[in-house]
Design an enzyme around this catalytic site. Structure first.
Site, PDB file in Angstrom:
ATOM      1  N   GLU A 266      11.220   7.200  -1.102  1.00 10.64           N
ATOM      2  CA  GLU A 266      10.944   7.339  -2.532  1.00 10.64           C
ATOM      3  C   GLU A 266       9.873   6.319  -2.874  1.00 10.64           C
ATOM      4  O   GLU A 266      10.083   5.114  -2.719  1.00 10.64           O
ATOM      5  CB  GLU A 266      12.203   7.085  -3.365  1.00 10.64           C
ATOM      6  CG  GLU A 266      11.984   7.245  -4.851  1.00 10.64           C
ATOM      7  CD  GLU A 266      13.074   6.588  -5.662  1.00 10.64           C
ATOM      8  OE1 GLU A 266      12.719   5.870  -6.622  1.00 10.64           O
ATOM      9  OE2 GLU A 266      14.249   6.768  -5.329  1.00 10.64           O
TER      10      GLU A 266
ATOM     11  N   CYS B   6      11.816   3.082 -11.044  1.00  5.11           N
ATOM     12  CA  CYS B   6      10.984   4.147 -10.478  1.00  5.11           C
ATOM     13  C   CYS B   6      10.809   5.289 -11.461  1.00  5.11           C
ATOM     14  O   CYS B   6       9.928   6.130 -11.289  1.00  5.11           O
ATOM     15  CB  CYS B   6      11.592   4.658  -9.177  1.00  5.11           C
ATOM     16  SG  CYS B   6      13.333   5.076  -9.293  1.00  5.11           S
TER      17      CYS B   6
END
Length: 526
Positions: free
Chosen positions: A263, A300
């Site tokens: 990620e 994120c």
């Protein structure tokens, strides 16, 4: 918290030197010297993991579920000691970390429930048809089986929930895979405490000791060695695009390539449709400001891009957003490196031709170190479309407002977006019905579409998708949050014409595990 590496659940000193953690708010070195792992420790951890895998993968589902719950209980028992150490090492507030502790133990228990119920193995049975013409059909039975040892890299922005016993570790252990964790170098004491809790759970549960190892290192050598090691079967990573792609490259260069689930960040566009911003610009400004500055923007899913069409409502939105940002106090960033990167990246991007600074926080705490100030910049859609660099993530409390002249230009903006973890649409009433093409485009560019909410905040549940098209992740088919995260660490395996007593329990006649299975195209619990 003695600074020793944990190799196959046993503490180990090394002769490779040591290092310490830093309090990013004060700049002071924290208590504790942590031994650097070497090639010997990494090699022994993976050899022990492979040996443990031969037993652990066959353990009854109820044993694994009890093990996961025991880890959760041992971590919870650490209480304030863990919370305060995590706060010292990350600069995050106590309240945030208390919530993160609940998330960490909660997802361990969620995976325990998943394992206990058992249907996640997706057992499929097509029974033999010996009388079928012109050729008989054999008996074929298939299920998901674990890959083998998994290397987990701890993340900087979640010292508990994406770290030693975070979602990656929980889902890997749930699948039947041993785990080798490379601790994040900023969270040494936190990692040590949680690692000790995992080892206590291993002792109490009686699972093989090689299912868990924890290694410390402040460089890249050990991480690279773990990825390239022939016994490693999968890797997880949460962090920068550069770091994620380096690991992907290492994994692809192996004699036997392995999956890396990286990620790598996202700018998480927030699209403010005309009717929504006309009806309630003030409410939208408050929601966006709160989301941009939450946790010093170190998520994120931080909304790094706001997109809207020029209008009177947008002007009111900008006015209040600017006020809210300017009144936001500075906040401690996770590490000196992250702070320096934010200062450099946000400063550099504001030098781009056509950008203007809309607002910046004027409340910097001069008594603390590594204090970020929130920033909002503005640019026209035409300029944004000409500059791919404006789509690059600035990790921290920064967002770019892109103003389109009309809805045609708005759709051009959406078409130009890269892959994202999330895309948010603020729409009034049935306004979305006016933009079917826009919604269709968005579906191809993200892992999660949010309506009238902010992207910060990722619910840990079965339906959650936390992953998206490249460059948000390197493989959009999987999620790193929620129960579907388990599917990163398994592969399908079929048994053809086996004696019933030799089959795994999930595939045996009579269904001894009592799970749902697909038998001759019918999903039944039999």
């Amino acid at each position: 918290m003695n600074g020793k590496n944990m190799v196959c659940s046993y503490e180990r000193e090394t002769a490779n030197g040591s290092f310490s953690a830093l309090n990013p708010a004060t700049g002071k070195i924290l208590e504790g010297d942590f031994f650097k792992a070497g090639i010997t420790e990494a090699d022994e951890a993976l050899k022990g993991a492979e040996l443990a895998f031969q037993t652990y993968k066959h353990l009854h589902k109820d044993v694994k579920a009890a093990f996961l719950r025991c880890i959760a209980d041992e971590i919870a028992a650490l209480g304030d000691e863990l919370i305060h150490r995590a706060a010292e090492e990350s600069g995050l507030p106590i309240g945030r970390l208390q919530g993160e502790l609940g998330r960490t133990t909660g997802q361990l228990r969620l995976f325990a429930q998943l394992v206990e119920e058992g249907s996640w193995v997706e057992a499929v049975i097509d029974t033999a048809m010996p009388e079928r013409q012109p050729l008989p059909r054999p008996d074929i039975r298939r299920m998901l089986v674990p890959l083998g040892p998994v290397v987990v890299f701890g993340a900087s922005n979640f010292p508990l929930a994406f770290s030693v016993a975070g979602g990656d570790t929980a889902s890997a252990l749930a699948s039947g895979c041993p785990v080798i964790v490379k601790a994040h170098p900023a969270h040494l004491g936190t990692s040590s405490l949680v690692g000790s809790a995992v080892i206590k759970a291993i002792r109490k549960s009686g699972v093989p000791e090689g299912v868990f190892s924890l290694l410390y290192d402040d460089g890249y050598e050990i991480g690279a060695y773990l990825v390239k090691h022939p016994k490693t079967r999968a890797v997880t990573f949460t962090g920068s695009f550069k770091g994620g792609m380096e690991l992907v490259k290492l994994a692809q260069e192996r004699k036997q390539p392995i999956p890396v689930f990286a990620e790598m960040g996202s700018i998480n566009p927030v699209i403010l449709l005309p009717q929504a911003i006309a009806e309630n610009p003030e409410d939208l400004a408050r929601k966006c400001a709160a989301s941009i500055t939450l946790g010093a923007g170190q998520f994120c899913t931080n909304p790094g891009l706001l997109i809207a069409v020029q209008s009177e409502g947008l002007e009111r939105f900008k006015q209040l957003l600017s006020t809210l940002i300017s009144e936001t106090p500075s906040a401690t960033m996770l590490t000196p490196g992250i702070f320096n990167n934010y200062e450099q990246r946000s400063g550099k991007i504001l030098q781009e031709a056509g950008l203007s600074l809309l607002a910046e926080s004027g409340l910097r705490n001069e008594e603390l170190k590594h204090q970020s100030t929130a920033k909002i910049a503005q640019v026209t859609a035409a300029t944004f479309l000409k500059s791919p660099a404006l789509q690059e993530e600035v990790f921290g409390p920064y967002s770019l407002l892109v103003v389109a002249e009309n809805t045609i230009e708005l759709e051009e903006l959406i078409a130009a977006l890269e892959g994202q973890l999330t895309i948010t649409l603020f729409a009034a009433g049935d306004e979305l019905a006016q933009y079917p093409d826009l919604v269709s485009q968005i579906m191809d560019k993200t892992g999660r579409i949010i309506r009238n909410g902010v992207p910060t905040g990722v619910e840990v549940c079965s339906a959650m998708q936390h992953g998206g098209p490249y460059p948000a992740t390197n493989d959009s088919r999987f999620s790193s949050v929620g129960t579907s995260a388990i599917y990163r660490f398994v592969r399908p395996l079929a048994w053809q014409d086996w004696d019933p007593e030799l089959l795994p329990d999930a595939l045996k006649d009579g269904n001894p595990l009592g799970i749902y299975r697909l038998i001759n195209q019918k999903r039944i619990q039999a």
